[in-house]
Write an enzyme that holds these catalytic residues in place. Structure first.
Site, PDB file in Angstrom:
ATOM      1  N   ASP A  13       0.831  -1.209   0.000  1.00  0.00           N
ATOM      2  CA  ASP A  13       0.000   0.000   0.000  1.00  0.00           C
ATOM      3  C   ASP A  13       0.862   1.254   0.000  1.00  0.00           C
ATOM      4  O   ASP A  13       2.016   1.225   0.451  1.00  0.00           O
ATOM      5  CB  ASP A  13      -0.854   0.051   1.277  1.00  0.00           C
ATOM      6  CG  ASP A  13      -1.983  -0.955   1.264  1.00  0.00           C
ATOM      7  OD1 ASP A  13      -2.393  -1.388   0.177  1.00  0.00           O
ATOM      8  OD2 ASP A  13      -2.456  -1.305   2.368  1.00  0.00           O
ATOM      9  N   ARG A  22      -0.677  -0.282  -8.870  1.00  0.00           N
ATOM     10  CA  ARG A  22      -2.026   0.207  -8.560  1.00  0.00           C
ATOM     11  C   ARG A  22      -1.995   1.732  -8.565  1.00  0.00           C
ATOM     12  O   ARG A  22      -1.177   2.334  -7.861  1.00  0.00           O
ATOM     13  CB  ARG A  22      -2.467  -0.294  -7.189  1.00  0.00           C
ATOM     14  CG  ARG A  22      -3.812   0.287  -6.727  1.00  0.00           C
ATOM     15  CD  ARG A  22      -4.070   0.033  -5.248  1.00  0.00           C
ATOM     16  NE  ARG A  22      -4.079  -1.380  -4.920  1.00  0.00           N
ATOM     17  CZ  ARG A  22      -3.957  -1.852  -3.669  1.00  0.00           C
ATOM     18  NH1 ARG A  22      -3.811  -1.016  -2.651  1.00  0.00           N
ATOM     19  NH2 ARG A  22      -3.973  -3.143  -3.435  1.00  0.00           N
TER      20      ARG A  22
HETATM   21  P1  FDA Z   1     -13.780   9.641  -5.275  1.00  0.00           P
HETATM   22  O1  FDA Z   1     -13.907   9.226  -3.867  1.00  0.00           O
HETATM   23  O2  FDA Z   1     -13.311  11.017  -5.610  1.00  0.00           O
HETATM   24  O3  FDA Z   1     -15.181   9.374  -5.957  1.00  0.00           O
HETATM   25  C1  FDA Z   1     -15.377   9.739  -7.314  1.00  0.00           C
HETATM   26  C2  FDA Z   1     -16.762   9.355  -7.754  1.00  0.00           C
HETATM   27  O4  FDA Z   1     -16.942   7.951  -7.627  1.00  0.00           O
HETATM   28  C3  FDA Z   1     -17.879   9.952  -6.923  1.00  0.00           C
HETATM   29  O5  FDA Z   1     -18.162  11.272  -7.314  1.00  0.00           O
HETATM   30  C4  FDA Z   1     -19.006   8.988  -7.250  1.00  0.00           C
HETATM   31  O6  FDA Z   1     -19.523   9.265  -8.532  1.00  0.00           O
HETATM   32  C5  FDA Z   1     -18.293   7.668  -7.298  1.00  0.00           C
HETATM   33  N1  FDA Z   1     -18.351   6.996  -6.002  1.00  0.00           N
HETATM   34  C6  FDA Z   1     -17.403   6.944  -5.063  1.00  0.00           C
HETATM   35  N2  FDA Z   1     -17.815   6.232  -4.005  1.00  0.00           N
HETATM   36  C7  FDA Z   1     -19.078   5.852  -4.269  1.00  0.00           C
HETATM   37  C8  FDA Z   1     -20.054   5.103  -3.569  1.00  0.00           C
HETATM   38  N3  FDA Z   1     -19.835   4.628  -2.324  1.00  0.00           N
HETATM   39  N4  FDA Z   1     -21.252   4.894  -4.164  1.00  0.00           N
HETATM   40  C9  FDA Z   1     -21.502   5.385  -5.399  1.00  0.00           C
HETATM   41  N5  FDA Z   1     -20.607   6.112  -6.101  1.00  0.00           N
HETATM   42  C10 FDA Z   1     -19.424   6.339  -5.549  1.00  0.00           C
HETATM   43  N6  FDA Z   1      -5.329   5.127  -1.048  1.00  0.00           N
HETATM   44  C11 FDA Z   1      -4.062   5.296  -0.574  1.00  0.00           C
HETATM   45  O7  FDA Z   1      -3.700   6.412  -0.201  1.00  0.00           O
HETATM   46  N7  FDA Z   1      -3.212   4.226  -0.507  1.00  0.00           N
HETATM   47  C12 FDA Z   1      -3.553   2.984  -0.925  1.00  0.00           C
HETATM   48  O8  FDA Z   1      -2.755   2.059  -0.857  1.00  0.00           O
HETATM   49  C13 FDA Z   1      -4.870   2.797  -1.433  1.00  0.00           C
HETATM   50  N8  FDA Z   1      -5.295   1.578  -1.873  1.00  0.00           N
HETATM   51  C14 FDA Z   1      -6.510   1.476  -2.495  1.00  0.00           C
HETATM   52  C15 FDA Z   1      -6.895   0.264  -3.069  1.00  0.00           C
HETATM   53  C16 FDA Z   1      -8.081   0.175  -3.787  1.00  0.00           C
HETATM   54  C17 FDA Z   1      -8.446  -1.129  -4.411  1.00  0.00           C
HETATM   55  C18 FDA Z   1      -8.920   1.311  -3.903  1.00  0.00           C
HETATM   56  C19 FDA Z   1     -10.198   1.257  -4.707  1.00  0.00           C
HETATM   57  C20 FDA Z   1      -8.562   2.487  -3.311  1.00  0.00           C
HETATM   58  C21 FDA Z   1      -7.383   2.586  -2.586  1.00  0.00           C
HETATM   59  N9  FDA Z   1      -7.010   3.772  -1.965  1.00  0.00           N
HETATM   60  C22 FDA Z   1      -5.738   3.898  -1.470  1.00  0.00           C
HETATM   61  C23 FDA Z   1      -8.024   4.841  -1.735  1.00  0.00           C
HETATM   62  C24 FDA Z   1      -7.998   5.893  -2.841  1.00  0.00           C
HETATM   63  O9  FDA Z   1      -6.822   6.644  -2.753  1.00  0.00           O
HETATM   64  C25 FDA Z   1      -9.197   6.831  -2.718  1.00  0.00           C
HETATM   65  O10 FDA Z   1      -9.138   7.491  -1.491  1.00  0.00           O
HETATM   66  C26 FDA Z   1     -10.538   6.129  -2.836  1.00  0.00           C
HETATM   67  O11 FDA Z   1     -10.502   5.107  -3.801  1.00  0.00           O
HETATM   68  C27 FDA Z   1     -11.618   7.122  -3.260  1.00  0.00           C
HETATM   69  O12 FDA Z   1     -11.275   7.690  -4.495  1.00  0.00           O
HETATM   70  P2  FDA Z   1     -12.051   7.385  -5.876  1.00  0.00           P
HETATM   71  O13 FDA Z   1     -11.016   7.281  -6.940  1.00  0.00           O
HETATM   72  O14 FDA Z   1     -12.892   6.201  -5.735  1.00  0.00           O
HETATM   73  O15 FDA Z   1     -12.839   8.684  -6.161  1.00  0.00           O
END
Ligand code: FDA
Length: 305
Positions: free
Chosen positions: A132, A182
């Site tokens: 991570d 990732r």
């Molecule tokens: P964001 O949270 O900005 O959401 C964008 C859009 O996605 C929203 O506007 C909505 O449309 C949709 N959406 C999001 N959540 C939703 C929900 N619950 N229901 C419906 N729609 C939703 N971070 C880190 O710092 N170190 C790490 O090692 C990891 N590892 C990791 C592994 C995996 C598999 C994932 C998916 C994520 C991580 N992260 C992470 C977390 C990552 O950095 C981030 O904080 C989250 O994934 C949220 O960002 P999004 O890209 O999903 O977009």
């Protein structure tokens, strides 16, 4: 502002103890966490794998403050990997590991040795490990340990955070043959000096990084729930002639499950990040910081709906 407050609360030991002792807390955590121990994690994992998803399983732990704690976490992962193998869940399931949990802030060499032991256990179980990404003060050390681990275990995955200004450069360094990377937006509160702050700047950086990874020789793992970024990733994969086996999508357990199913039905590899453990509080708070509406999802889990 709200995000910073929630992220500060995520790091509070006192609040973690309070939440952990409330029975309703553990029930609420089930919205995003696979269970309190490896037994429950395995029970949650099985139907997901049967549905054609792949997994990356993480043991959640409180901040590691002693060598004994770091050793216990190493052993938890070794046992988990053996159990995943015995249950026939590998290679569909791999593990995600935080080097800080293995003692990185106490002694970098010790964390490296623990990570080596976990990589060896993963190889024995026929699967892989992904390291991570944590806050930016650990990035250099984490990427150095990654390079060491890859000498014996080239399949060890890296995580890069699009919100860090340095990440496009790190993508170029890591977009090499066989390199599993990732890409996520990033989940910690970071200062402007090292990280983009606005959602738009983070998204633009994500797309620049995606271009580097998709056009490179490595194996991109696109970790986002963002519909726009998922669509751009699908487009870039087509543009750079990648087959469905040459990249994957990753989403968190309990988040956009219908999108997970849609992507898998479309022939994509979809890996679900499946955390488990009694120390779920900080993880849950980070999910709320990302999306305050997740409180409603957690509330529904707490009342059993
Ligand atoms: P964001 O949270 O900005 O959401 C964008 C859009 O996605 C929203 O506007 C909505 O449309 C949709 N959406 C999001 N959540 C939703 C929900 N619950 N229901 C419906 N729609 C939703 N971070 C880190 O710092 N170190 C790490 O090692 C990891 N590892 C990791 C592994 C995996 C598999 C994932 C998916 C994520 C991580 N992260 C992470 C977390 C990552 O950095 C981030 O904080 C989250 O994934 C949220 O960002 P999004 O890209 O999903 O977009």
């Amino acid at each position: 502002m709200l995000r910073s407050l929630l992220l500060a609360a995520a790091g509070s030991d006192r609040l973690a103890r309070l939440a952990g002792s409330a029975p309703v807390g553990a029930k609420a955590a089930r919205a995003f966490v696979a269970g309190r121990d490896a037994d429950e994690a395995l029970r949650t994992a099985r139907p997901l794998v049967d549905d054609g998803l792949t997994l990356t399983v993480e043991h959640l732990s409180a901040e590691t403050r002693s060598v004994e704690q770091a050793v216990a976490i190493r052993d938890e992962y070794r046992s988990l990997l053996a159990r995943l193998k015995d249950a026939g869940l590998t290679p569909a399931a791999e593990v995600s590991v935080k080097l800080s949990a293995l003692g990185q802030r106490l002694d970098e060499g010790l964390a490296r040795e623990h990570a080596q032991a976990i990589c060896a256990a993963a190889a024995e179980a026929g699967t892989t490990v992904t390291l991570d990404a944590e806050d930016h003060t650990l990035t250099d050390s984490t990427l150095e340990i990654l390079a060491e681990l890859r000498k014996d275990h080239p399949g060890t995955g890296a995580v890069l955070q699009a919100y860090l200004r340095r990440t496009e450069g790190d993508c170029r360094e890591l977009a090499t043959a066989g390199s599993r990377v990732r890409l996520c937006k990033g989940a910690y509160a970071e200062p402007e000096s090292v990280a983009f702050q606005s959602a738009l700047d983070i998204d633009k950086s994500f797309v620049r990084c995606l271009n580097v990874l998709m056009s490179g020789e490595g194996y991109p793992m696109v970790a986002t729930h963002d519909p726009r970024l998922i669509a751009i990733a699908e487009d870039r994969a087509r543009w750079f002639d990648r087959t469905a086996e040459q990249y994957e999508f990753q989403l968190l357990h309990g988040v956009r499950t219908e999108e997970q199913a849609r992507l898998a039905a479309g022939g994509n590899i979809v890996r679900v990040y499946l955390p488990y453990g009694a120390d779920w509080y900080g993880y849950l708070m980070r999910r709320i910081a990302e999306r305050p509406r997740n409180v409603a999802v957690i509330g529904r889990a707490a009342v059993g709906r």
